[in-house]
Motif scaffolding. Structure first.
Motif, PDB file in Angstrom:
ATOM      1  N   LYS A   1     -16.288 -10.406  23.131  1.00  0.00           N
ATOM      2  CA  LYS A   1     -15.913  -9.205  23.786  1.00  0.00           C
ATOM      3  C   LYS A   1     -17.418  -8.276  23.940  1.00  0.00           C
ATOM      4  CE  LYS A   1     -11.685  -7.688  21.699  1.00  0.00           C
ATOM      5  NZ  LYS A   1     -11.175  -6.907  20.640  1.00  0.00           N
TER       6      LYS A   1
ATOM      7  N   ARG B   1     -18.755  -6.965  27.617  1.00  0.00           N
ATOM      8  CA  ARG B   1     -19.440  -5.723  27.907  1.00  0.00           C
ATOM      9  C   ARG B   1     -20.794  -5.618  28.255  1.00  0.00           C
ATOM     10  NH1 ARG B   1     -17.065  -5.003  22.421  1.00  0.00           N
ATOM     11  NH2 ARG B   1     -15.212  -4.205  22.658  1.00  0.00           N
TER      12      ARG B   1
ATOM     13  N   SER C   1      -8.541 -10.292  27.907  1.00  0.00           N
ATOM     14  CA  SER C   1      -7.390  -9.843  27.811  1.00  0.00           C
ATOM     15  C   SER C   1      -7.393  -8.602  26.929  1.00  0.00           C
ATOM     16  CB  SER C   1      -6.303 -10.817  27.554  1.00  0.00           C
ATOM     17  OG  SER C   1      -6.257 -11.969  28.541  1.00  0.00           O
ATOM     18  N   GLU C   2      -7.846  -8.841  25.587  1.00  0.00           N
ATOM     19  CA  GLU C   2      -7.682  -7.809  24.692  1.00  0.00           C
ATOM     20  C   GLU C   2      -8.433  -6.594  25.123  1.00  0.00           C
ATOM     21  OE1 GLU C   2      -8.669  -8.529  20.693  1.00  0.00           O
ATOM     22  OE2 GLU C   2      -7.249 -10.262  20.560  1.00  0.00           O
ATOM     23  N   LEU C   3      -9.596  -6.574  25.878  1.00  0.00           N
ATOM     24  CA  LEU C   3     -10.278  -5.504  26.374  1.00  0.00           C
ATOM     25  C   LEU C   3      -9.460  -4.490  27.314  1.00  0.00           C
ATOM     26  CD1 LEU C   3     -13.993  -7.041  26.531  1.00  0.00           C
ATOM     27  CD2 LEU C   3     -13.196  -4.977  25.017  1.00  0.00           C
ATOM     28  N   GLU C   4      -8.753  -5.325  28.216  1.00  0.00           N
ATOM     29  CA  GLU C   4      -8.047  -4.772  29.435  1.00  0.00           C
ATOM     30  C   GLU C   4      -6.841  -4.096  28.663  1.00  0.00           C
ATOM     31  OE1 GLU C   4      -7.459  -8.155  31.928  1.00  0.00           O
ATOM     32  OE2 GLU C   4      -8.991  -7.733  33.023  1.00  0.00           O
ATOM     33  N   GLU C   5      -6.411  -4.866  27.834  1.00  0.00           N
ATOM     34  CA  GLU C   5      -5.073  -4.097  26.850  1.00  0.00           C
ATOM     35  C   GLU C   5      -5.530  -2.732  26.206  1.00  0.00           C
ATOM     36  OE1 GLU C   5      -3.301  -6.788  24.223  1.00  0.00           O
ATOM     37  OE2 GLU C   5      -2.710  -8.238  25.873  1.00  0.00           O
ATOM     38  N   GLU C   6      -6.748  -2.882  25.646  1.00  0.00           N
ATOM     39  CA  GLU C   6      -7.391  -1.681  24.788  1.00  0.00           C
ATOM     40  C   GLU C   6      -7.558  -0.571  25.838  1.00  0.00           C
ATOM     41  OE1 GLU C   6     -10.875  -2.978  22.924  1.00  0.00           O
ATOM     42  OE2 GLU C   6      -9.648  -4.355  21.402  1.00  0.00           O
ATOM     43  N   SER C   7      -8.034  -0.893  27.016  1.00  0.00           N
ATOM     44  CA  SER C   7      -8.264  -0.120  28.071  1.00  0.00           C
ATOM     45  C   SER C   7      -7.160   0.505  28.586  1.00  0.00           C
ATOM     46  CB  SER C   7      -9.344  -0.586  29.437  1.00  0.00           C
ATOM     47  OG  SER C   7      -9.395   0.222  30.291  1.00  0.00           O
TER      48      SER C   7
ATOM     49  N   ALA D   1      -4.355   1.026  27.185  1.00  0.00           N
ATOM     50  CA  ALA D   1      -3.718   1.796  26.032  1.00  0.00           C
ATOM     51  C   ALA D   1      -4.367   3.185  25.899  1.00  0.00           C
ATOM     52  CB  ALA D   1      -3.800   1.147  24.740  1.00  0.00           C
ATOM     53  N   LYS D   2      -5.440   3.135  26.291  1.00  0.00           N
ATOM     54  CA  LYS D   2      -6.457   4.500  26.236  1.00  0.00           C
ATOM     55  C   LYS D   2      -5.808   5.521  27.485  1.00  0.00           C
ATOM     56  CE  LYS D   2     -10.117   2.641  23.979  1.00  0.00           C
ATOM     57  NZ  LYS D   2     -11.934   2.348  24.205  1.00  0.00           N
TER      58      LYS D   2
END
Length: 95
Positions: free
Chosen positions: A48, A52, A85-91, A93-94
């Motif tokens: 991650k 970034r 995938s996790e970063l896109e999901e976190e984004s 969700a925000k």
């Protein structure tokens, strides 16, 4: 369209995951290439950070290169995909 044609594009990044001694011995890839040794892909959190630090979510194509290994390159590619995938999901969700 070939990879050679795409290398000047902002949508492509090549990540060379060979160790420093391999790059020295086998030679550097010419063109816009990130050299990130496979040892830096030690965890999902590190992947991650790599995404970034190099703004990889903005890239359409990420090619991971490891000259002789059939394990390191695919491992790093899978880890990057999972981290993205996790970063896109976190984004999402925000929002």
């Amino acid at each position: 369209m070939t990879v050679a044609t795409l290398t000047g594009s902002e949508t492509l990044v090549i990540i060379d995951v060979r160790d420093e001694d391999e790059v020295w011995h086998d030679g550097q890839i010419k063109g816009p290439v990130l050299h990130i040794p496979s040892a830096q892909f030690s965890s999902l959190a590190n992947a991650k950070d790599i995404i970034r630090d190099h703004d990889l979510l903005t890239k359409e194509i990420i090619a991971v290169h490891c000259h002789k290994s059939q394990q390191r390159g695919p491992y790093c590619a899978r880890l990057l995909a999972a981290a993205a995938s996790e970063l896109e999901e976190e984004s999402a969700a925000k929002m």
